[in-house]
Design an enzyme around this catalytic site. Structure first.
Site, short mmCIF file in Angstrom:
data_model
loop_
_atom_site.label_atom_id
_atom_site.label_comp_id
_atom_site.label_asym_id
_atom_site.label_seq_id
_atom_site.Cartn_x
_atom_site.Cartn_y
_atom_site.Cartn_z
N SER A 5 51.37 -48.94 44.09
CA SER A 5 50.71 -50.25 44.12
C SER A 5 51.54 -51.36 44.76
O SER A 5 51.03 -52.48 44.92
CB SER A 5 50.32 -50.67 42.70
OG SER A 5 49.14 -50.00 42.30
N LYS A 38 49.99 -53.34 47.49
CA LYS A 38 49.19 -54.56 47.31
C LYS A 38 49.93 -55.82 47.75
O LYS A 38 49.31 -56.88 47.84
CB LYS A 38 48.75 -54.67 45.86
CG LYS A 38 47.81 -53.55 45.41
CD LYS A 38 47.28 -53.79 44.01
CE LYS A 38 46.34 -52.69 43.56
NZ LYS A 38 47.03 -51.50 43.04
N SER A 81 47.68 -55.32 38.60
CA SER A 81 47.53 -54.38 39.70
C SER A 81 46.13 -53.76 39.76
O SER A 81 45.97 -52.55 40.01
CB SER A 81 48.58 -53.27 39.61
OG SER A 81 48.75 -52.61 40.83
#
Length: 377
Positions: free
Chosen positions: A55, A58, A115
């Site tokens: 993640s 991101k 997230s």
């Protein structure tokens, strides 16, 4: 043989010096520490090794979203509608329902704090029309930033073949985000919050926000194949550092490694302001309504230094002997060179503080006559 040895030594001298090795406390196999303002790498460990970023992907998603917001193409209060594709993501999420609408602000909060994969995809679709089109933009931005070992396949970081990057590249995109879009801090520094009018609790996945002095963000990541990843930012005494850790074997290793990197940076480096060593003298103006114009520095200057080297900073001033009117405000009149241990590290333009119009014919004649009479007297 002697020629080959000499050639090897010459090439070694030409090769760019690498940053210091990461502290021994860094247990992650790949890590890097970068200073935000200068982009200088302070230490590293296998920072070019490719891994899945999970993640931490991101960071790029948020960067493109922030560009759209700050560029006026999207507003914080715009409503984003959850598509069937967005709600199908799985993994970390806030369980959006199909056609549920949520503001850009709340979706950015969900992405940064917990997230949320569903919100990341919904934002991507809102910005670019589809996740695929958004991923194309992610890769274009990566190339623009010089992220040579990065390939994005999705905007979430969920496992996908070929979805790879490295610690150095993550530092580059993290720097771009925090340097040019500082308002992201509003979300990355949240420890606990809520959504849906208090009905949905949020708790930051980045533990450093809770216990590390000066922590400002940024993004955690974990999958079974990526293991534990982190891009951590923190600021003290006007210096913000970016610590990236990849493929750590445990969550504790991830945070402890990032903490060791940040501690190293704050203990050994500082941002030092630089000023001219003497007053900047005015520059004579020829045929102007004033005889001189005052130069000033075009910008503030601060340099990144190893602590203890502040005494090695010197400046050299170069100014024009004179300048002919008209002089515009901000017109370059010279340069202030900044040196550390005798080597130039920066140069700041010296510019006119204000304008000096040119004398008209009458003014020139009057000045000439005044000069003539003074000479005769």
């Amino acid at each position: 043989m002697k020629r080959l040895t000499a050639l090897a030594l010459a090439l070694l001298c030409l090769a760019p010096a690498r940053a210091y090795a990461a502290p021994a406390e860094v247990t992650a196999p790949s890590a890097i520490l970068m200073e935000k303002t200068t982009g200088k790498v302070l230490c590293e460990q296998n920072a070019d090794a490719q891994y899945e970023p999970a993640s931490v992907t991101k960071v790029m998603t948020l960067l493109l979203v922030m560009e759209a917001i700050d560029g006026g193409r999207m507003g914080w209060d715009d409503l984003v509608t959850a598509s069937p594709h967005a709600i199908s993501m799985g993994g970390s999420q806030i369980w959006l329902k199909e056609n549920e609408q949520m503001s850009v602000r709340d979706m950015v909060k969900a992405v940064t704090v917990v997230s949320a994969n569903d919100c990341a995809v919904a934002l991507a679709e809102h910005v670019a029309g589809s996740e695929a089109a958004f991923v194309d933009r992610m890769n274009e931005k990566a190339r623009e930033l010089g992220m040579e070992r990065t390939n994005f396949v999705n905007c979430t970081g969920l496992p996908a073949q070929g979805h790879l990057t490295c610690a150095y590249d993550i530092a580059l995109m993290s720097r771009e985000l925090v340097l040019h879009h500082p308002s992201i801090r509003e979300f990355t520094t949240i420890w606990m919050d809520t959504l849906r009018d208090g009905a949905f609790q949020l708790s930051n996945t980045n533990r450093l926000i809770f216990y590390y002095e000066g922590a400002t963000g940024l993004k955690t990541g974990f999958t079974d194949t990526a293991l534990y990843c982190l891009s951590a930012t923190a600021e003290r005494d006007g210096m913000e550092l970016i610590a990236v850790v990849m493929h750590a074997p445990s969550s504790n290793d991830r945070f402890d490694s990032a903490k060791a990197l940040l501690n190293y940076g704050f203990a050994n480096y500082a941002i030092t302001p630089v000023y001219p060593e003497q007053a900047v003298p005015p520059v004579p103006v020829l045929l102007g309504t004033r005889d001189t114009v005052q130069p000033v520095t075009a910008r503030e200057c601060s340099i990144l230094l190893e602590k203890g080297k502040a005494g090695t900073v010197t400046t050299q001033m170069e100014l024009a002997d004179s300048v002919e009117a008209p002089v515009e405000a901000g017109q370059k009149l010279g340069e202030l060179k900044v040196l550390v241990d005798g080597e130039q590290v920066d140069a700041i333009d010296l510019v006119a503080a204000d304008e000096v119009p040119r004398l008209g014919f009458g003014g020139i004649l009057k000045r000439f006559l005044n000069t003539l009479f003074l000479q005769e007297a």
